[in-house]
Design a protein around this motif. Structure first.
Motif, PDB file in Angstrom:
ATOM      1  N   VAL A   1       0.681  -1.331  -0.394  1.00  0.00           N
ATOM      2  CA  VAL A   1       0.106  -0.082  -0.131  1.00  0.00           C
ATOM      3  C   VAL A   1       0.581   1.403  -0.010  1.00  0.00           C
ATOM      4  O   VAL A   1       0.550   2.402  -0.707  1.00  0.00           O
ATOM      5  N   SER A   2       1.761   1.482   1.033  1.00  0.00           N
ATOM      6  CA  SER A   2       2.907   2.512   0.925  1.00  0.00           C
ATOM      7  C   SER A   2       3.943   2.929  -0.587  1.00  0.00           C
ATOM      8  O   SER A   2       3.937   4.161  -0.772  1.00  0.00           O
ATOM      9  N   GLN A   3       3.941   1.873  -1.557  1.00  0.00           N
ATOM     10  CA  GLN A   3       4.852   1.669  -2.541  1.00  0.00           C
ATOM     11  C   GLN A   3       3.738   2.100  -3.471  1.00  0.00           C
ATOM     12  O   GLN A   3       4.528   3.164  -4.348  1.00  0.00           O
ATOM     13  N   LEU A   4       3.073   2.038  -3.534  1.00  0.00           N
ATOM     14  CA  LEU A   4       1.650   1.931  -4.514  1.00  0.00           C
ATOM     15  C   LEU A   4       0.772   3.864  -4.175  1.00  0.00           C
ATOM     16  O   LEU A   4       0.549   4.600  -5.101  1.00  0.00           O
ATOM     17  N   GLN A   5       1.506   3.456  -2.616  1.00  0.00           N
ATOM     18  CA  GLN A   5       0.547   5.049  -2.709  1.00  0.00           C
ATOM     19  C   GLN A   5       1.752   6.180  -2.639  1.00  0.00           C
ATOM     20  O   GLN A   5       1.319   7.368  -3.533  1.00  0.00           O
ATOM     21  N   THR A   6       3.192   5.629  -3.124  1.00  0.00           N
ATOM     22  CA  THR A   6       4.555   6.445  -3.532  1.00  0.00           C
ATOM     23  C   THR A   6       4.097   6.512  -4.756  1.00  0.00           C
ATOM     24  O   THR A   6       4.894   8.122  -5.309  1.00  0.00           O
ATOM     25  N   LEU A   7       4.074   5.678  -5.896  1.00  0.00           N
ATOM     26  CA  LEU A   7       3.421   5.730  -7.481  1.00  0.00           C
ATOM     27  C   LEU A   7       2.338   6.200  -7.584  1.00  0.00           C
ATOM     28  O   LEU A   7       2.600   7.226  -8.640  1.00  0.00           O
ATOM     29  N   GLY A   8       1.182   6.484  -6.380  1.00  0.00           N
ATOM     30  CA  GLY A   8       0.298   7.520  -7.310  1.00  0.00           C
ATOM     31  C   GLY A   8       0.280   8.414  -7.786  1.00  0.00           C
ATOM     32  O   GLY A   8      -0.529   9.231  -8.386  1.00  0.00           O
ATOM     33  N   HIS A   9       1.724   9.702  -7.000  1.00  0.00           N
ATOM     34  CA  HIS A   9       2.159  10.539  -7.635  1.00  0.00           C
ATOM     35  C   HIS A   9       2.768  10.951  -9.022  1.00  0.00           C
ATOM     36  O   HIS A   9       3.630  10.177  -9.273  1.00  0.00           O
ATOM     37  N   PRO A  10       1.822  12.012  -9.725  1.00  0.00           N
ATOM     38  CA  PRO A  10       2.771  11.120 -11.241  1.00  0.00           C
ATOM     39  C   PRO A  10       4.116  12.011 -11.269  1.00  0.00           C
ATOM     40  O   PRO A  10       4.660  10.907 -12.125  1.00  0.00           O
ATOM     41  N   GLN A  11       4.525  12.911 -10.946  1.00  0.00           N
ATOM     42  CA  GLN A  11       6.065  13.290 -11.266  1.00  0.00           C
ATOM     43  C   GLN A  11       6.484  12.385  -9.571  1.00  0.00           C
ATOM     44  O   GLN A  11       7.790  12.240 -10.455  1.00  0.00           O
ATOM     45  N   ARG A  12       6.486  11.106  -9.215  1.00  0.00           N
ATOM     46  CA  ARG A  12       7.348  10.513  -8.418  1.00  0.00           C
ATOM     47  C   ARG A  12       7.533   9.071  -9.386  1.00  0.00           C
ATOM     48  O   ARG A  12       8.438   8.829  -9.087  1.00  0.00           O
ATOM     49  N   MET A  13       5.852   8.863 -10.059  1.00  0.00           N
ATOM     50  CA  MET A  13       6.347   8.071 -10.842  1.00  0.00           C
ATOM     51  C   MET A  13       6.855   8.272 -12.089  1.00  0.00           C
ATOM     52  O   MET A  13       7.449   7.273 -12.353  1.00  0.00           O
ATOM     53  N   ALA A  14       6.825   9.763 -12.574  1.00  0.00           N
ATOM     54  CA  ALA A  14       7.672   9.984 -13.610  1.00  0.00           C
ATOM     55  C   ALA A  14       9.371   9.592 -12.883  1.00  0.00           C
ATOM     56  O   ALA A  14      10.078   9.180 -14.115  1.00  0.00           O
ATOM     57  N   VAL A  15       9.464   9.679 -11.961  1.00  0.00           N
ATOM     58  CA  VAL A  15      11.555   9.215 -11.237  1.00  0.00           C
ATOM     59  C   VAL A  15      11.622   7.962 -11.435  1.00  0.00           C
ATOM     60  O   VAL A  15      12.589   7.412 -12.335  1.00  0.00           O
TER      61      VAL A  15
END
Length: 280
Positions: free
Chosen positions: A6-20
């Motif tokens: 859940v923590s990992q998916l929440q972190t990746l849920g932000h578009p710019q964090r996903m871009a990184v």
């Protein structure tokens, strides 16, 4: 395990964090300085630092200190654990969504040959050399192609001369854009390799059939400076690195390795045979 997912998916849920995250996945196994990550993605240094810290805190990336700078790379064990938790624990390992877990990723595509695409920015040097080398050493198992994300008008004349000296047929080699292979009648690729950092930094097209992909970044010999002998040496070194990597690639037991094992072996090749110098 579920809390970590859940923590990992929440972190990746932000578009710019996903871009990184996506950038580091495309550049894996490279480790990138924070400054380069921010430059590529157009981020402020403080913002990029926050995103990198967040991804590191949930185990998806790792960092190494080089002199006074931190370099970041994917923590592949963390990514694998996330995928296993999502598709195994959460989705119960459904075969229709867990296709990468099949015993062999390529056993159904061995007739007549495995198609391999090499991508760089201009498609004038490294990707052209890789295409020529693999088509010669791959015998009847591989068919190699190359393209550029920003292809120029022709291959570099030094590359053409070098390949001819090495005994390669250059009559069918020419620079071409990625769009050449995005038509309905284009070959379906089993492998896609980026051989320059610039191409790997860009968002990749979606290739039919989910080919195994890897980043084999290496220094651009076209950018070499110095005497004519030093410039020629840079082209010779680039050719040698590619030939050594591709010799290891064609020796892999393609039909007996799982997709995951095959991916690991391909990633390991670039660690075992690094470029003499890296792009900046």
């Amino acid at each position: 395990m579920m809390n970590a997912l859940v923590s990992q998916l929440q972190t990746l849920g932000h578009p710019q964090r996903m871009a990184v995250f996506q950038l580091l996945m495309r550049r894996y196994p490279d480790a990138l300085p924070a400054g380069e990550i921010c430059t590529v993605l157009g981020l402020k240094a403080s913002t990029g630092s926050d995103y990198l810290s967040a991804l590191k805190s949930v185990g998806l990336i790792t960092s190494q200190r080089h002199a006074t700078h931190l370099h970041y790379s994917i923590q592949m064990t963390g990514v694998e654990a996330m995928a296993a938790a999502l598709l195994g624990d959460c989705c119960k390992g459904r075969p229709d969504v867990c296709s990468f877990s099949t015993p062999s990723a390529l056993e159904k595509t061995m007739d007549p040959a495995l198609n391999v695409l090499f991508v760089c920015s201009a498609n004038s040097a490294r990707s052209i050399m890789a295409e020529a080398i693999l088509n010669d050493i791959g015998e009847d198992v591989f068919t190699a192609y190359s393209a550029g994300s920003k292809a120029g008008s022709d291959i570099n004349p030094r590359v053409k001369a070098l390949l001819e000296v090495k005994g390669h047929d250059t009559s069918k080699l020419y620079s071409k854009p990625l769009s050449t292979f995005q038509t309905t009648d284009a070959p379906q690729f089993d492998f896609v390799f980026t051989v320059c950092d610039a191409a790997a930094n860009e968002a990749c097209p979606t290739w039919p059939g989910q080919p195994i992909s890897a980043h084999w970044g290496m220094a651009d010999p076209v950018k070499a400076t110095g005497t004519q002998a030093e410039i020629n040496l840079a082209f010779q070194q680039a050719y040698g690195v590619l030939k050594n990597r591709l010799t290891g690639f064609v020796a892999l037991p393609m039909t007996t390795l799982s997709a995951i094992s095959l991916q690991r072996e391909i990633d390991q090749i670039v660690r075992d045979i690094p470029s003499a110098t890296k792009e900046t």
